[in-house]
Design a protein around this motif. Structure first.
Motif, mmCIF file in Angstrom:
data_model
loop_
_atom_site.group_PDB
_atom_site.id
_atom_site.type_symbol
_atom_site.label_atom_id
_atom_site.label_comp_id
_atom_site.label_asym_id
_atom_site.label_seq_id
_atom_site.Cartn_x
_atom_site.Cartn_y
_atom_site.Cartn_z
ATOM 1 N N ASN A 2 0.825 -1.205 0.000
ATOM 2 C CA ASN A 2 0.000 0.000 0.000
ATOM 3 C C ASN A 2 0.861 1.258 0.000
ATOM 4 O O ASN A 2 2.080 1.197 0.070
ATOM 5 C CB ASN A 2 -0.963 -0.005 1.202
ATOM 6 C CG ASN A 2 -0.228 -0.118 2.532
ATOM 7 O OD1 ASN A 2 0.907 0.354 2.680
ATOM 8 N ND2 ASN A 2 -0.872 -0.736 3.516
ATOM 9 N N GLN A 3 0.192 2.409 -0.054
ATOM 10 C CA GLN A 3 0.911 3.686 -0.139
ATOM 11 C C GLN A 3 1.781 3.939 1.085
ATOM 12 O O GLN A 3 2.911 4.423 0.961
ATOM 13 C CB GLN A 3 -0.103 4.825 -0.291
ATOM 14 C CG GLN A 3 -0.821 4.856 -1.616
ATOM 15 C CD GLN A 3 -0.122 5.756 -2.630
ATOM 16 O OE1 GLN A 3 0.530 6.723 -2.266
ATOM 17 N NE2 GLN A 3 -0.260 5.430 -3.904
ATOM 18 N N LYS A 7 5.811 4.468 1.128
ATOM 19 C CA LYS A 7 6.475 5.672 1.656
ATOM 20 C C LYS A 7 7.545 5.307 2.679
ATOM 21 O O LYS A 7 8.631 5.889 2.689
ATOM 22 C CB LYS A 7 5.443 6.603 2.296
ATOM 23 C CG LYS A 7 4.576 7.340 1.289
ATOM 24 C CD LYS A 7 3.615 8.299 1.979
ATOM 25 C CE LYS A 7 2.774 9.057 0.964
ATOM 26 N NZ LYS A 7 1.837 9.997 1.619
ATOM 27 N N ILE A 176 4.388 2.529 -7.078
ATOM 28 C CA ILE A 176 3.112 2.659 -6.357
ATOM 29 C C ILE A 176 2.860 4.102 -5.956
ATOM 30 O O ILE A 176 1.724 4.597 -5.999
ATOM 31 C CB ILE A 176 3.097 1.721 -5.127
ATOM 32 C CG1 ILE A 176 2.949 0.272 -5.587
ATOM 33 C CG2 ILE A 176 1.979 2.095 -4.152
ATOM 34 C CD1 ILE A 176 3.016 -0.745 -4.478
ATOM 35 N N LEU A 177 3.916 4.794 -5.579
ATOM 36 C CA LEU A 177 3.777 6.213 -5.203
ATOM 37 C C LEU A 177 3.588 7.105 -6.429
ATOM 38 O O LEU A 177 3.350 8.305 -6.285
ATOM 39 C CB LEU A 177 5.004 6.663 -4.407
ATOM 40 C CG LEU A 177 5.163 6.037 -3.025
ATOM 41 C CD1 LEU A 177 6.490 6.445 -2.402
ATOM 42 C CD2 LEU A 177 4.001 6.448 -2.110
ATOM 43 N N ASN A 178 3.720 6.515 -7.606
ATOM 44 C CA ASN A 178 3.495 7.223 -8.870
ATOM 45 C C ASN A 178 4.447 8.405 -9.049
ATOM 46 O O ASN A 178 4.074 9.441 -9.613
ATOM 47 C CB ASN A 178 2.036 7.707 -8.960
ATOM 48 C CG ASN A 178 1.616 8.009 -10.391
ATOM 49 O OD1 ASN A 178 2.083 7.363 -11.329
ATOM 50 N ND2 ASN A 178 0.749 8.993 -10.561
#
Length: 206
Positions: A2-3, A7, A176-178
């Protein structure tokens, strides 16, 4: 992933931590380097690396974020990377010439020089295109270890597999964090890998 996990991975495995991580890993797993240095000399080298390649650049980025010069601690925007790049390059170069004052194996100089060359390469690319500095960092660690494996005739396969998996996690986190495309991630890891591998393999020093 997940985000939040992405991070955390991005912050923990900051590209600024990779030069020290590479030296620490080399001094731990390479039998030649592990036996060459006393604990006191290792501590002295670690202190220089942590201060100049991690602590001071990190404090600089925090300060630039506070001033509003950069919008995020990851320095995601290409146009905001120039000042952090230039100051980090000065600090890396200072570290190199500080270490050159001590009688160390050439391979140590080559490892630090490769960090400088990778940063210069990333800076030039950033003038035109955004490259993943996170992946340049971990790619450099893998390249350094592969070069040391070849130079000193040892092969801890578990270390290499672990580093490749770690690179996969970091690359996935950046996607994922784009903040990067797959091409930027792949180019980053290739830049880091080949800069370290070739610099160490051919014993480049200044």
């Amino acid at each position: 992933m997940n985000q939040l996990t992405a991070k955390i991975i991005s912050y923990v495995f900051s590209p600024l931590a990779m030069p020290f991580f590479s030296i620490l890993l080399a001094f731990t797993v390479d039998p030649y380097l592990a036996s060459y240095f006393t604990p006191e000399s290792k501590l002295a080298i670690y202190s220089v690396m942590v201060l100049n390649t991690f602590l001071v650049p990190t404090l600089l980025i925090l300060y630039l974020k506070r001033l509003g010069v950069i919008s995020s601690l990851d320095v995601e925007k290409r146009r905001e990377r120039f000042i952090p790049f230039l100051v980090t390059l000065v600090l890396y170069t200072t570290t190199y010439f500080l270490l050159r004052k001590s009688p160390l194996p050439d391979v140590v100089y080559s490892m630090v020089l490769a960090c400088i060359l990778a940063l210069i390469g990333a800076f030039i690319i950033t003038l035109f295109w955004k490259i993943s500095i996170h992946m340049t960092g971990i790619g450099g660690v893998i390249g350094a270890m592969c070069a040391l494996f070849e130079a000193h005739m040892f092969f801890p396969s578990g270390i290499l597999v672990g580093l490749i998996l770690l690179a996969g996690f970091i690359g996935t986190a950046r996607l994922i964090l784009n903040v990067h495309t797959l091409g930027q991630v792949c180019c980053g890891v290739l830049l880091g890998f080949f800069t370290q591998f070739l610099t160490i393999k051919y014993g480049l020093v200044i």
